[in-house]
Design an enzyme around this catalytic site. Structure first.
Site, mmCIF file in Angstrom:
data_model
loop_
_atom_site.group_PDB
_atom_site.id
_atom_site.type_symbol
_atom_site.label_atom_id
_atom_site.label_comp_id
_atom_site.label_asym_id
_atom_site.label_seq_id
_atom_site.Cartn_x
_atom_site.Cartn_y
_atom_site.Cartn_z
ATOM 1 N N LYS A 1 -31.991 26.802 -117.701
ATOM 2 C CA LYS A 1 -33.418 26.356 -117.885
ATOM 3 C C LYS A 1 -33.925 26.977 -119.339
ATOM 4 C CE LYS A 1 -33.769 22.765 -115.280
ATOM 5 N NZ LYS A 1 -33.640 21.248 -115.869
ATOM 6 N N TYR B 1 -32.063 31.467 -107.449
ATOM 7 C CA TYR B 1 -32.191 30.562 -108.517
ATOM 8 C C TYR B 1 -31.755 30.679 -109.629
ATOM 9 C CZ TYR B 1 -34.838 26.163 -110.257
ATOM 10 O OH TYR B 1 -34.881 24.947 -110.613
#
Lengths: 249, 101
Positions: free
Chosen positions: A158, A151
């Site tokens: 993010k 990820y």
């Protein structure tokens, strides 16, 4: 309380969490929901019909937030439809699934651009439409602060997004505009189903979550609704974790 | 005036699109270069290629259409072998030459 003049822009507003946010706003305010989407026009039309069935007015705008020209066109189209925005909800996102060392620089650039730079560009262009009391909500992820396997790109993006939220909150506070993010845990959507070993991941997360289940898109949409509302009038620059307690374990 | 497009007329533009999406020079992208195996493309790049093709040729390309155009039921290895600028150009030509309804 319904408000026919209530107008919110939701990027990624026709699918997944963004789709749930659009429905939540439609049901709550029966105002205008401006839904920006990237692809799948038929799905977007279906989402618009669902919003309309709840008594709200849907506005669909196709735009690829990776392209500055599309962001400019999106914002110009928003201005054609309204002179006032009660909120902006940024759900649009893209990623690949790879490790940090496996990540190609151009992909990191593209993913940061789509997740972070696009929000900055949209807010910069539409800030003048946001009155006192307006609220911006960005969708973040637990991957911003914890390492989630495969990820890397989204986690980095993010994390940058959460920092942007803080800086925007300080800049826009004097104008009475709040800016917050929601770090949601694992929420099954069509997009997250592409995560490696998704089914095993869901089982693992459900077992480790204190509240005993994984989240739903409606769970996240409810938190978005709160942050958009006057009930969150004293919250700004924050990242609200909504994960059933997962990150406590 | 209707224009019938051929692979030759669009191939150079397809190569340019692929090069832009992969942030490489057109000199490194040949008609039969395999996007995945040779050029290092990933699915996120194919998304970018699709959107750039839409802008370049004023098309609306459904999600997955480029891969489907390569043939039914292909394995990943077969897709890798077939996903080339030449075959993408074939797909673009097929869309451009669809008569307007």
């Amino acid at each position: 309380m319904t408000d026919p003049d209530h107008t919110v822009l939701v990027t990624g507003g026709t699918r997944g969490i963004g789709g749930a946010v659009s429905l939540h706003l439609a049901e709550r305010y029966q105002g205008t929901v401006i839904m920006a989407y990237l692809q799948r026009h038929d799905d977007a039309m279906a989402a618009a019909r669902s919003v309309a069935a709840l008594g709200a007015r849907p506005v669909l705008i196709q735009a690829n937030l990776a392209y500055p020209d599309d962001v400019e066109r999106l914002c110009a189209t928003v201005r054609e439809h309204t002179t006032r925005l009660n909120g902006i909800v940024h759900c649009a996102a893209t990623t690949n699934f790879t490790t940090a060392l496996g990540l190609q620089p151009r992909h990191l650039d593209a993913i940061v651009h789509m997740n972070v730079t696009s929000l900055h560009d949209v807010v910069r262009r539409l800030a003048s439409l946001l009155p006192r009391g307006a609220s911006i909500v960005a969708l973040s992820s637990m991957g911003a602060r914890r390492v989630v396997p495969q990820y890397a790109a989204m986690g980095v993006a993010k994390a940058a997004l959460e920092s942007l939220v803080r800086y925007l909150a300080v800049d826009m506070g004097p104008a009475g505009v709040r800016v917050n993010a929601i770090a949601a845990g694992l929420v099954p959507t069509e997009s997250t189903h592409h995560m490696p070993q998704f089914d095993a991941l869901v089982n693992d997360v459900a077992q480790r979550t204190p509240l005993g289940r994984i989240g739903t898109v409606e769970d996240v949409a409810d938190v978005v609704g709160f942050l958009l509302s006057d009930k969150a009038a004293w919250i700004t620059g924050q990242v609200i974790t909504a994960d059933g307690g997962l990150t406590l374990t | 005036m209707n224009t019938t497009h051929s692979i030759d007329t669009v191939l150079a533009d397809v190569i340019s699109v692929v090069a832009q999406a992969l942030m490489t020079s057109t000199e490194k992208v040949h008609a039969d270069s395999r996007l995945y195996g040779e050029l290092g493309a990933e699915s996120i790049d194919l998304l970018d290629v699709r959107f750039r093709l839409e802008k370049q040729f004023a098309l609306s390309i459904p999600e997955g259409a480029i891969i489907r155009s390569l043939g039914p039921g292909l394995t990943p290895a077969e897709i890798d072998a077939a996903l080339t600028p030449r075959n993408i150009a074939r797909f673009v030509v097929s869309m451009l030459n669809v008569p307007a309804s």
